[in-house]
Design an enzyme around this catalytic site. Sequence first.
Site, short mmCIF file in Angstrom:
data_model
loop_
_atom_site.label_atom_id
_atom_site.label_comp_id
_atom_site.label_asym_id
_atom_site.label_seq_id
_atom_site.Cartn_x
_atom_site.Cartn_y
_atom_site.Cartn_z
N ASP A 72 0.84 -1.20 0.00
CA ASP A 72 0.00 0.00 0.00
C ASP A 72 0.87 1.25 0.00
OD1 ASP A 72 0.97 -0.26 2.58
OD2 ASP A 72 -0.97 -0.41 3.54
N ASN A 141 -7.56 -0.74 13.64
CA ASN A 141 -8.97 -1.02 13.34
C ASN A 141 -9.14 -2.32 12.56
OD1 ASN A 141 -7.91 -0.29 10.91
ND2 ASN A 141 -9.35 1.37 10.49
N HIS A 143 -7.38 -3.21 9.88
CA HIS A 143 -7.10 -3.17 8.44
C HIS A 143 -5.85 -3.98 8.11
CE1 HIS A 143 -4.73 0.92 8.66
NE2 HIS A 143 -3.89 -0.08 8.71
N GLU A 148 -9.65 -0.97 4.63
CA GLU A 148 -10.27 -0.48 5.86
C GLU A 148 -11.55 -1.26 6.19
OE1 GLU A 148 -8.60 1.43 7.66
OE2 GLU A 148 -8.17 3.40 6.82
#
Length: 253
Positions: A72, A141, A143, A148
């Site tokens: 990413d 979270n 991810h 996400e």
Amino acid sequence: MSAPSSTFRWCRGGDEFARAAADHVAALLVRKPDAVIALPTGQTPLGLYAEWAARVAAKKLSVAQARFFDLDDYLGVGTDHPLSYARFLSEHFFVPAGVPTEHIRLLRGDAVAIEAECRDYEAAIAAAGGLDLAILGLGVNGHIGFNEPGSDWSAPTHGVTLSPETRATHLAQTQGRFPIPQHGITVGISTIVAAREILLLVAGGAKARALAAFRRGIPDPQWPVTALLTHPHLTVLAEAALQSTTAESISAK
Ligand code: GLP
């Protein structure tokens, strides 16, 4: 249902964690020196990269034939920007380990034609024969890459809008020195789970909620890491301090 306990390797943090991760990758590189590997960024893999580079320098390990992709990056940042994940990987791994540039293909955070970049990236992974190993970090979270909560698990590489939680975490990590972009580009979950092997690295108390969600063993799009639950060749290398805290979270649910 809960995540299979055989999936987990618990170890102390710091050097022990870095060595365990490096041993895992080294075993693959011995079996397959030209392995195709996707790399994460973040604080968690820093020890792995230092250990890996040290083993290469000591001629205990070679990465001369391996091929690398990243997972990413932020959109709108060039490779010279301090936030750039391409720059991060060059500084912490590619340059110290002497990886030949022709064996590296990274997502272009400064791509203008994003869809074309995503298609080219998928084509490059396919042309390399697919990923032998995806090494992943874990977001607070849940991810993986920049996939996400709520991401489409069937998506290949794509552009994303970053969640407020992710942006706040990164702003704190960089001491507010740079505005955190609103968008990113990430290898999709379908590409990640197509990897023949996955190594998920989990360290730090901030990951307890996400790791507990994984250990509950229920696939849940709000916790993208749970997309890995059904992968046939997954290893979770996790800091031992998280074993009891995430077990408590499981039973508290
Ligand atoms: C970022 C990256 C992820 C990485 C995660 C965890 O969000 N996009 O690829 O896995 O951070 O980072 P850290 O290891 O610093 O907690």
